[in-house]
Scaffold this motif. Structure first.
Motif, PDB file in Angstrom:
ATOM      1  N   ARG A 143      83.397  26.800  15.170  1.00  0.00           N
ATOM      2  CA  ARG A 143      84.471  27.358  14.346  1.00  0.00           C
ATOM      3  C   ARG A 143      85.815  27.352  15.069  1.00  0.00           C
ATOM      4  O   ARG A 143      86.854  27.049  14.471  1.00  0.00           O
ATOM      5  N   PHE A 146      87.305  23.927  14.937  1.00  0.00           N
ATOM      6  CA  PHE A 146      87.811  23.683  13.586  1.00  0.00           C
ATOM      7  C   PHE A 146      89.188  24.311  13.395  1.00  0.00           C
ATOM      8  O   PHE A 146      90.103  23.683  12.848  1.00  0.00           O
ATOM      9  N   GLU A 147      89.360  25.540  13.836  1.00  0.00           N
ATOM     10  CA  GLU A 147      90.651  26.223  13.670  1.00  0.00           C
ATOM     11  C   GLU A 147      91.751  25.517  14.453  1.00  0.00           C
ATOM     12  O   GLU A 147      92.901  25.471  14.005  1.00  0.00           O
ATOM     13  N   ARG A 150      92.536  22.412  12.296  1.00  0.00           N
ATOM     14  CA  ARG A 150      92.871  22.651  10.884  1.00  0.00           C
ATOM     15  C   ARG A 150      94.289  22.204  10.497  1.00  0.00           C
ATOM     16  O   ARG A 150      94.477  21.594   9.427  1.00  0.00           O
ATOM     17  N   PHE A 153      94.157  18.588   9.778  1.00  0.00           N
ATOM     18  CA  PHE A 153      93.448  18.318   8.528  1.00  0.00           C
ATOM     19  C   PHE A 153      94.371  18.559   7.342  1.00  0.00           C
ATOM     20  O   PHE A 153      94.341  17.830   6.347  1.00  0.00           O
ATOM     21  N   ALA A 154      95.217  19.587   7.440  1.00  0.00           N
ATOM     22  CA  ALA A 154      96.101  19.949   6.332  1.00  0.00           C
ATOM     23  C   ALA A 154      97.141  18.871   6.048  1.00  0.00           C
ATOM     24  O   ALA A 154      97.700  18.829   4.944  1.00  0.00           O
ATOM     25  N   ILE A 160      90.227  22.008   2.450  1.00  0.00           N
ATOM     26  CA  ILE A 160      89.643  21.917   3.788  1.00  0.00           C
ATOM     27  C   ILE A 160      88.672  23.076   3.974  1.00  0.00           C
ATOM     28  O   ILE A 160      89.054  24.236   3.833  1.00  0.00           O
ATOM     29  N   SER A 161      87.426  22.751   4.274  1.00  0.00           N
ATOM     30  CA  SER A 161      86.401  23.795   4.331  1.00  0.00           C
ATOM     31  C   SER A 161      85.550  23.673   5.583  1.00  0.00           C
ATOM     32  O   SER A 161      85.062  22.580   5.908  1.00  0.00           O
ATOM     33  N   TYR A 162      85.364  24.796   6.262  1.00  0.00           N
ATOM     34  CA  TYR A 162      84.418  24.862   7.371  1.00  0.00           C
ATOM     35  C   TYR A 162      83.056  25.183   6.788  1.00  0.00           C
ATOM     36  O   TYR A 162      82.858  26.205   6.115  1.00  0.00           O
TER      37      TYR A 162
END
Length: 302
Positions: A143, A146-147, A150, A153-154, A160-162
């Motif tokens: 996680r 991912f943060e 992120r 990704f944006a 956008i989903s974890y």
């Protein structure tokens, strides 16, 4: 957003646009692709060419990859000249290819052994979503990593989903592809019916594309079928790969998916007919031939 040193592996139908968004956001981007000419437009916009994924990783904080098949993923990330071989501790590898959940877990484990992080982050939205920066991105891994990624990704997507630990992104994409398969054959059969009845396909889509049967498939790929446009937003050969992964995972879980198995067989027929480099809407051509409807679509025929 802080400007970062990024690496991008794979500049095909979708990867080229996705990488372009990162360049437009002002990031320093190094690129590698098996065929250099497919990266020329990105190099002209400021990307730096690298001769191998390993060299690219040496110059990058975060390395993105989107290639064709699981063996390609394994080669560019875990091979002798792969990104992991050149990555420094703290680097993040982000594979956006639709690939095997098992391979995603392997990449995560081998990266962790070298103090490198890894995410599996397949996407949905096709060439249009890639160009417009509106992709759905489903992510597996740690996680906190991912943060960290992120904001990047944006730049490429708006959904956008974890989804959980390593491999969870790929499992989510399998759910997506199973639904795509069923929706695609429904789209094709609906338009074949309309075509046989001599109806205007666009007029039919205008109505059914807004009712209970509305879907991305009918409103986007249906329009392409109506024009006789079978150019790839997503290749048939890659969709067959995806369905094969989903069926293998289902077999491992002792899960029967007869609808997916049936659609997969039609797409295997498409490959046998030489249509593997068409877009997934090329399934129309297969069923048109079965129904003796060659040449029945507006535009360049079916």
């Amino acid at each position: 957003m802080e400007k970062m040193k990024l690496g991008w592996i794979g500049t095909g139908v979708m990867g080229n646009s996705m990488c372009g968004h990162l360049l437009d956001a002002g990031h320093h981007v190094s690129v590698y692709n098996r065929t250099r000419s497919k990266a020329d437009n990105l190099i002209a916009r400021g990307a730096v060419w690298c001769e191998s994924p390993s060299e690219l990783a040496q110059n990058s904080e975060i390395v993105f990859s989107i290639v064709g098949f699981p063996p390609d993923v394994e080669s560019v990330l875990l091979g002798d000249n792969g990104a992991l071989a050149g990555a420094r501790a703290g680097t993040v590898l982000v594979d956006m290819t639709t690939s095997s959940p098992e391979l995603a877990r392997t990449i995560h484990a081998e990266a962790a052994a070298r103090s490198v992080a890894a995410l599996d982050a397949p996407v949905s939205g096709g060439d249009v979503g890639a160009r417009e920066g509106t992709l759905a991105i489903m992510v597996g891994g740690d996680r906190d990593v991912f943060e960290r990624v992120r904001p990047l990704f944006a730049v490429m997507g708006n959904n956008i989903s974890y989804m959980g630990g390593a491999g969870a992104g790929q499992h989510t994409k399998m759910c997506n592809q199973i639904l795509v398969a069923g929706t695609m054959i429904g789209t094709v059969e609906s338009l074949l019916y309309a075509q046989r009845m001599g109806m205007d396909l666009d007029a039919v889509i205008d109505v059914i594309g807004q009712g209970a049967a509305r879907s991305w498939m009918i409103n986007n790929l249906g329009r392409r079928i109506a024009k006789g446009d079978f150019q790839p937003g997503f290749y048939i050969k890659h969709f067959v790969k995806d369905m094969g992964i989903a069926l293998a995972e289902a077999q491992r879980m002792n899960l029967s998916l007869p609808g997916l198995a049936l659609v997969n067989q039609f797409y295997v027929v498409a490959q046998a007919m030489g249509y593997e480099n068409l877009g997934t809407q090329g399934l129309y051509r297969v069923l048109a031939r079965i129904n003796n409807m060659e040449g029945g679509v507006a535009g360049n025929g079916c």
